[in-house]
Each structure stands twice: as C-alpha cells, then as structure tokens.
Design a protein around this motif. Structure first.
Motif: not given
Lengths: 71, 182
Positions: A29, A37, A44, B24, B90, B102, B105-106, B109, B120-121, B152, B155
């Motif tokens: 990406v 991202i 979040f 998460s 989630l 957001l 996005f959740r 995710l 990623l987290i 990534r 997402l």
C-alpha cells in the motif's frame, strides 16, 4: 482498470485506492494510504486509551497488594 | 514477593494500553476488561519472573495475548461463533468521537484475520517495533512484517470498496464526504 507500470505512490491517479492503483507493483500500500490507515488506527485505539480506568482495576490492585502484604 | 511501588505504578499506567489491545483482540469491551483483569492477576502472581528495567508493556501484552488465545482454545466451538460475531460486536461499539468514518474503519478492521489485526495494532497503534511485536506474538520479525503489510492492503481494499471509485483522489476522506452528504 489495469495497474500502471510505474506507480509513483499513487500521485495523480484517478483511482488512488484499491488493488489497481492504491498498491504499487509489489502489492504494498502506498505511503499516503498507509498514513490514512495509521491515522484511523490510532483514533480507534486512542478512543479506548482515553477512557477512564474502570474502578474494578483500582480495586483489584489494592486487593492484590493486601494479599501480598499478608504473606 | 512484594511488588515495588514503582512497578505497581507502571502496572497501573499500562492499563489503558492493555484495554485498547484487549478490545482489538476480543471485539467487545466487557470481554476485554475480563482479559485485562486476568492479565493483571497473572502478572502480579509472576512478577518475580519479570526483570525490572526490561519492557514491562511488552511483557504484559504477551500475557494478555496468551490469555486471549488460551481462552479461545478452551472455548472450542464457541470460538467459531466468537469469530463470526466479532465483526458485529466491534462494529456496534459506539464511535466515541462521533466520526462516521471511524465506524467504517472499525468495521473494516473487524474483517481482518486475527493474526493480521493484532500485528497491525501492535505496530500501528500500540507503538511497538516489529521486533517487539514479533516477540509478543512469538513469531519471526518477517512474519509480523508480512502480516502488517497484508492487513494494510486488505484495509485499503475494504475501505476503497466503501468509497466507490468516484472520489479516487482520497478514498478515505471521500467516505467521510459521501457519508456526511447522504
């Protein structure tokens, strides 16, 4: 839409996202998308971080401390 | 073994981060807080095996992650269900800053495989290095790197689908624009 041969980080792309041009030829990406991202990811995460610590954890720690002292 | 005040304070200070990681992983805050509670108790019980001055946060994250997966294993069948409803849970968490994007996005995710999501987290939100994340997840650094990269890409794909192709210049922001307009 075919992937461009030379993707310069998605600049000037009419569709800078997704499989066709949001990724460069190595399937990674691009920087700008990564940045977006990352921003959302931290938002979040920080939502939870910024919540006050629930009382149950303060109580738990006090309880643990008392039990350690007794030993 | 008595726990020093400094260590106790560090433990206390780690709770917000542990909670965020737990949310998460587990997808809902109730289960997340149970995980954090279990982690604190386990950590306290084996503090003598922790070397003061080393990375407490990574040590705690490792305990929490192990606890999560051991619960997942114990629950057996329930796991499949847990995985299945994870997205819904989630996604149903209220977006506390009130931003629609957001929530999108959740949702995206929540659709990632758990190994990619945790990598990623850890790297993108908890602020661990690839090396630390690899230690926490007990895998090779290269594995973490490829999981983060795949997370990534996925997402980007998921969020691009949301946004459609009209606002290609900046699909994520476009999602926001489109949502606020409609």
């Amino acid at each position: 839409m075919a992937a461009r041969d030379n993707d310069q980080g998605g600049m000037g792309s009419e569709n800078a996202f997704g499989r066709s041009s949001g990724e460069n030829s190595e399937g990674k990406v691009d920087q700008r998308v990564q940045g977006e991202i990352g921003k959302h990811l931290r938002a979040f995460y920080d939502d939870v971080i910024n919540e006050p610590v629930p009382n149950r954890f303060m109580e738990l720690l006090e309880q643990l401390e008392r039990s350690t002292q007794k030993r | 073994m008595p726990v020093s005040d400094a260590l106790r304070d560090d433990l206390l200070g780690s709770i917000p981060n542990l909670r965020a990681f737990a949310v998460s992983l587990a997808g809902n805050s109730e289960r997340a807080d149970d995980l954090v509670q279990e982690t604190l108790m386990k950590a306290w019980a084996k503090f003598d095996s922790f070397q003061e001055g080393t990375n407490l946060r990574a040590w705690l994250f490792t305990i929490l992650r192990n606890e999560f997966y051991s619960q997942v294993r114990k629950r057996g069948r329930e796991v499949e269900d847990a995985e299945g409803t994870y997205a819904a849970r989630l996604a149903s968490q209220p977006a506390q800053n009130g931003h629609m994007d957001l929530r999108d996005f959740r949702e995206a995710l929540s659709q990632l495989p758990s190994d990619q999501r945790e990598a990623l987290i850890l790297v993108g939100a908890s602020g661990f290095s690839y090396e630390e994340a690899a230690e926490i997840c007990e895998c090779a650094v290269g594995t973490i790197k490829s999981r983060v990269s795949r997370a990534r890409s996925r997402l980007a794909e998921l969020l691009a689908l949301e946004a459609g192709e009209t606002y290609g210049a900046d699909a994520l922001s476009a999602t926001v624009i489109m949502r606020s307009v409609s």
